[in-house]
Design an enzyme around this catalytic site. Structure first.
Site, mmCIF file in Angstrom:
data_model
loop_
_atom_site.group_PDB
_atom_site.id
_atom_site.type_symbol
_atom_site.label_atom_id
_atom_site.label_comp_id
_atom_site.label_asym_id
_atom_site.label_seq_id
_atom_site.Cartn_x
_atom_site.Cartn_y
_atom_site.Cartn_z
ATOM 1 N N HIS A 76 92.141 48.980 -36.328
ATOM 2 C CA HIS A 76 90.598 48.599 -35.704
ATOM 3 C C HIS A 76 90.222 47.256 -36.134
ATOM 4 O O HIS A 76 89.029 47.266 -35.902
ATOM 5 C CB HIS A 76 90.519 50.144 -35.794
ATOM 6 C CG HIS A 76 91.056 51.122 -34.768
ATOM 7 N ND1 HIS A 76 91.139 52.364 -35.212
ATOM 8 C CD2 HIS A 76 91.802 51.581 -33.538
ATOM 9 C CE1 HIS A 76 91.792 52.984 -34.367
ATOM 10 N NE2 HIS A 76 92.076 52.197 -33.182
ATOM 11 N N ARG A 119 77.448 50.015 -42.437
ATOM 12 C CA ARG A 119 78.169 50.265 -42.528
ATOM 13 C C ARG A 119 79.026 48.684 -43.628
ATOM 14 O O ARG A 119 79.969 49.432 -44.375
ATOM 15 C CB ARG A 119 79.506 50.247 -42.037
ATOM 16 C CG ARG A 119 79.374 51.738 -40.638
ATOM 17 C CD ARG A 119 80.015 52.613 -39.924
ATOM 18 N NE ARG A 119 81.626 52.540 -40.246
ATOM 19 C CZ ARG A 119 82.430 52.448 -39.731
ATOM 20 N NH1 ARG A 119 82.140 52.115 -37.809
ATOM 21 N NH2 ARG A 119 84.009 52.674 -40.050
ATOM 22 N N ALA A 175 93.057 63.346 -51.064
ATOM 23 C CA ALA A 175 93.689 62.381 -50.966
ATOM 24 C C ALA A 175 93.778 61.498 -52.560
ATOM 25 O O ALA A 175 95.409 61.647 -52.382
ATOM 26 C CB ALA A 175 92.992 61.091 -50.140
ATOM 27 N N VAL A 214 88.327 49.867 -41.440
ATOM 28 C CA VAL A 214 87.644 48.297 -41.599
ATOM 29 C C VAL A 214 86.833 48.374 -42.492
ATOM 30 O O VAL A 214 87.163 47.231 -42.448
ATOM 31 C CB VAL A 214 86.638 48.797 -40.204
ATOM 32 C CG1 VAL A 214 87.384 48.714 -38.388
ATOM 33 C CG2 VAL A 214 85.496 49.352 -40.208
ATOM 34 N N CYS A 227 82.084 27.539 -30.873
ATOM 35 C CA CYS A 227 81.177 26.666 -30.106
ATOM 36 C C CYS A 227 80.061 26.523 -30.274
ATOM 37 O O CYS A 227 79.582 26.660 -29.091
ATOM 38 C CB CYS A 227 82.103 27.201 -28.720
ATOM 39 S SG CYS A 227 81.479 28.780 -28.357
HETATM 40 C C1 BV8 Z 1 93.281 51.912 -26.187
HETATM 41 C C2 BV8 Z 1 86.086 51.357 -34.987
HETATM 42 C C3 BV8 Z 1 93.010 50.995 -24.135
HETATM 43 C C4 BV8 Z 1 86.141 50.767 -35.707
HETATM 44 C C5 BV8 Z 1 87.829 53.143 -33.611
HETATM 45 C C6 BV8 Z 1 91.929 60.246 -23.098
HETATM 46 C C7 BV8 Z 1 93.401 60.745 -24.042
HETATM 47 C C8 BV8 Z 1 94.185 59.871 -24.771
HETATM 48 C C9 BV8 Z 1 93.072 58.520 -25.243
HETATM 49 C C10 BV8 Z 1 92.134 58.298 -24.792
HETATM 50 C C11 BV8 Z 1 91.721 59.240 -23.794
HETATM 51 N N1 BV8 Z 1 90.796 58.637 -23.571
HETATM 52 C C12 BV8 Z 1 90.112 57.570 -23.677
HETATM 53 C C13 BV8 Z 1 90.941 57.564 -24.574
HETATM 54 C C14 BV8 Z 1 91.456 55.996 -25.676
HETATM 55 C C15 BV8 Z 1 90.426 56.183 -26.595
HETATM 56 C C16 BV8 Z 1 91.084 57.608 -27.318
HETATM 57 O O1 BV8 Z 1 92.215 57.958 -27.958
HETATM 58 N N2 BV8 Z 1 89.928 58.581 -27.674
HETATM 59 C C17 BV8 Z 1 89.703 59.022 -27.914
HETATM 60 C C18 BV8 Z 1 88.086 60.085 -28.735
HETATM 61 C C19 BV8 Z 1 90.666 60.580 -27.111
HETATM 62 N N3 BV8 Z 1 91.523 54.763 -27.903
HETATM 63 C C20 BV8 Z 1 90.781 53.536 -27.464
HETATM 64 O O2 BV8 Z 1 89.805 53.041 -26.602
HETATM 65 C C21 BV8 Z 1 91.575 52.382 -28.121
HETATM 66 N N4 BV8 Z 1 91.945 51.842 -27.401
HETATM 67 O O3 BV8 Z 1 92.984 53.378 -26.092
HETATM 68 O O4 BV8 Z 1 92.900 50.757 -25.117
HETATM 69 C C22 BV8 Z 1 93.627 49.718 -23.982
HETATM 70 C C23 BV8 Z 1 95.041 49.191 -23.493
HETATM 71 C C24 BV8 Z 1 94.684 47.607 -23.014
HETATM 72 C C25 BV8 Z 1 94.675 47.174 -22.307
HETATM 73 C C26 BV8 Z 1 93.268 47.408 -22.713
HETATM 74 C C27 BV8 Z 1 92.981 48.641 -23.789
HETATM 75 C C28 BV8 Z 1 91.081 52.615 -29.199
HETATM 76 C C29 BV8 Z 1 90.462 52.628 -30.425
HETATM 77 C C30 BV8 Z 1 89.576 52.387 -31.005
HETATM 78 C C31 BV8 Z 1 88.162 52.584 -31.747
HETATM 79 N N5 BV8 Z 1 87.884 52.388 -32.636
HETATM 80 N N6 BV8 Z 1 86.400 52.753 -34.439
HETATM 81 C C32 BV8 Z 1 85.175 52.035 -36.669
HETATM 82 O O5 BV8 Z 1 83.446 52.453 -36.569
HETATM 83 O O6 BV8 Z 1 85.084 52.404 -37.797
HETATM 84 S S1 BV8 Z 1 88.169 54.585 -33.536
HETATM 85 C C33 BV8 Z 1 87.144 55.096 -35.228
HETATM 86 O O7 BV8 Z 1 87.993 56.433 -35.328
HETATM 87 C C34 BV8 Z 1 88.049 55.148 -36.614
HETATM 88 O O8 BV8 Z 1 88.493 53.465 -36.699
HETATM 89 C C35 BV8 Z 1 90.012 55.927 -36.341
HETATM 90 O O9 BV8 Z 1 90.211 55.128 -35.710
HETATM 91 C C36 BV8 Z 1 89.588 56.748 -35.362
HETATM 92 C C37 BV8 Z 1 90.432 58.120 -36.333
HETATM 93 O O10 BV8 Z 1 88.894 58.636 -36.870
HETATM 94 P P1 BV8 Z 1 89.653 58.844 -38.566
HETATM 95 O O11 BV8 Z 1 89.669 58.206 -39.427
HETATM 96 O O12 BV8 Z 1 90.846 59.575 -38.091
HETATM 97 O O13 BV8 Z 1 88.311 60.070 -38.867
HETATM 98 P P2 BV8 Z 1 88.172 61.780 -38.376
HETATM 99 O O14 BV8 Z 1 86.621 61.446 -38.879
HETATM 100 O O15 BV8 Z 1 88.293 61.543 -36.971
HETATM 101 O O16 BV8 Z 1 88.334 62.001 -39.849
HETATM 102 C C38 BV8 Z 1 88.641 61.925 -40.660
HETATM 103 C C39 BV8 Z 1 90.632 63.565 -41.625
HETATM 104 O O17 BV8 Z 1 90.120 63.180 -42.831
HETATM 105 C C40 BV8 Z 1 89.803 63.899 -41.411
HETATM 106 O O18 BV8 Z 1 91.699 64.526 -40.729
HETATM 107 C C41 BV8 Z 1 89.396 64.799 -42.884
HETATM 108 O O19 BV8 Z 1 90.258 66.332 -42.725
HETATM 109 C C42 BV8 Z 1 90.370 64.109 -43.301
HETATM 110 N N7 BV8 Z 1 89.740 63.793 -45.328
HETATM 111 C C43 BV8 Z 1 88.241 63.822 -45.134
HETATM 112 N N8 BV8 Z 1 87.888 63.843 -46.182
HETATM 113 C C44 BV8 Z 1 89.465 63.609 -46.723
HETATM 114 C C45 BV8 Z 1 90.341 63.525 -46.003
HETATM 115 N N9 BV8 Z 1 91.829 63.514 -46.141
HETATM 116 C C46 BV8 Z 1 92.085 63.257 -47.195
HETATM 117 N N10 BV8 Z 1 91.430 63.279 -48.164
HETATM 118 C C47 BV8 Z 1 89.512 63.588 -48.214
HETATM 119 N N11 BV8 Z 1 88.843 63.284 -49.246
#
Ligand code: BV8
Length: 229
Positions: free
Chosen positions: A105, A57, A215, A89, A135
């Site tokens: 993130h 990536r 976008a 990222v 370290c």
């Molecule tokens: C935390 C890493 C707690 C880097 C990422 C149940 C319920 C609620 C929450 C949870 C649950 N179970 C677990 C959780 C927590 C979890 C979570 O939310 N899970 C989800 C799956 C349910 N969250 C976490 O773990 C977070 N941390 O909660 O910590 C904590 C508290 C105290 C102390 C310690 C810990 C951490 C989450 C971060 C994870 N890392 N990325 C990398 O590899 O890139 S997540 C990753 O997916 C991305 O970073 C991003 O945040 C996330 C979502 O992705 P999107 O950016 O939305 O991309 P996606 O493909 O999904 O969508 C793209 C969109 O673009 C679409 O809508 C599409 O239509 C649109 N699109 C496409 N093309 C275009 C467009 N729009 C416009 N123009 C275009 N051309």
């Protein structure tokens, strides 16, 4: 009127720059299992697999160029107080000239030490044998927030949402928390909300306004309207 705008961005804003999204057809999570490549447990289990995933990536991200959406958001800073909170990222917001960017993130451009938590600019290719410049431990990892880890800047984001006069969400599916919860927080504080996305996201009904389209088209139009108001 000078607005205080908080803009959450996701993978969709970088899609037209050629970087994969996660949940679209053929997206990253169709090719890799989250628990294998985007969790601390996955990294402990197979660091080479995870470093390979981020090396791939990182190589793509350094070749990508900002599109009209990144450029438009950067231009917004000239007329309004803007904080871009990106889930991405890649470095495309900064490459487009944006200065106030918070990588909640983490970033492909940064590495960190598992043992002493030092952080530094990541090499293009990270290897398990790399050692920490502080370290010396052979315990380096991408400075990326994985699932189950605390995102960066949460206090700054909460404070910005409290002061905001507008909250916008661009190119995110609204699946991942706490980012996906920002729109509800904005609404609770009476902040107007707008979504700009290729298709209505999971939380689109939470937004006062929804602009549907790529976008690179909908974001410049929205920015132009904001700068005229
Ligand atoms: C935390 C890493 C707690 C880097 C990422 C149940 C319920 C609620 C929450 C949870 C649950 N179970 C677990 C959780 C927590 C979890 C979570 O939310 N899970 C989800 C799956 C349910 N969250 C976490 O773990 C977070 N941390 O909660 O910590 C904590 C508290 C105290 C102390 C310690 C810990 C951490 C989450 C971060 C994870 N890392 N990325 C990398 O590899 O890139 S997540 C990753 O997916 C991305 O970073 C991003 O945040 C996330 C979502 O992705 P999107 O950016 O939305 O991309 P996606 O493909 O999904 O969508 C793209 C969109 O673009 C679409 O809508 C599409 O239509 C649109 N699109 C496409 N093309 C275009 C467009 N729009 C416009 N123009 C275009 N051309």
């Amino acid at each position: 009127m000078k607005e205080q705008i908080v803009i959450l961005t996701g993978a969709g804003i970088s899609a037209e720059s050629g970087l994969g999204t996660f949940r679209d057809e053929g997206g990253l999570w169709a090719k890799h299992r989250i628990k294998d490549v985007a969790t601390p447990e996955g990294f402990m289990r197979d660091p080479e697999l995870v470093l390979g995933f981020y090396n791939m990536r990182r190589a793509e991200a350094v070749k990508a160029t900002p599109n009209a959406a990144h450029v438009a958001l950067a231009a917004l800073e000239a007329a309004h107080d803007v904080l871009i909170v990106t889930q991405n990222v890649d470095g495309l917001h900064e490459a487009a000239g944006a200065r106030n960017v918070l990588h909640m993130h983490g970033s492909l451009a940064r590495a960190m030490c598992v043992r002493c938590e030092a952080r530094w600019d990541a090499p293009l290719v990270m290897r398990v044998t790399d050692t920490c410049p502080e370290c010396g431990a052979a315990a380096t990892r991408p400075d990326i927030v994985w699932f189950g880890e605390m995102p960066y800047g949460m206090e700054e984001i909460d404070a910005a949402l409290r002061e905001a006069t507008l909250f916008a969400s661009v190119g995110t599916s609204g699946n991942v928390y706490p980012a996906a919860g920002f729109v509800a927080e904005a609404r609770r504080m009476g902040v107007p909300t707008v979504e700009l996305n290729l298709e209505p996201s999971a939380g689109h009904s939470m937004f006062d306004e929804v602009h549907v389209g790529p976008a690179s088209e909908v974001v410049p139009k929205w920015v132009n309207a904001l700068c005229r108001s």
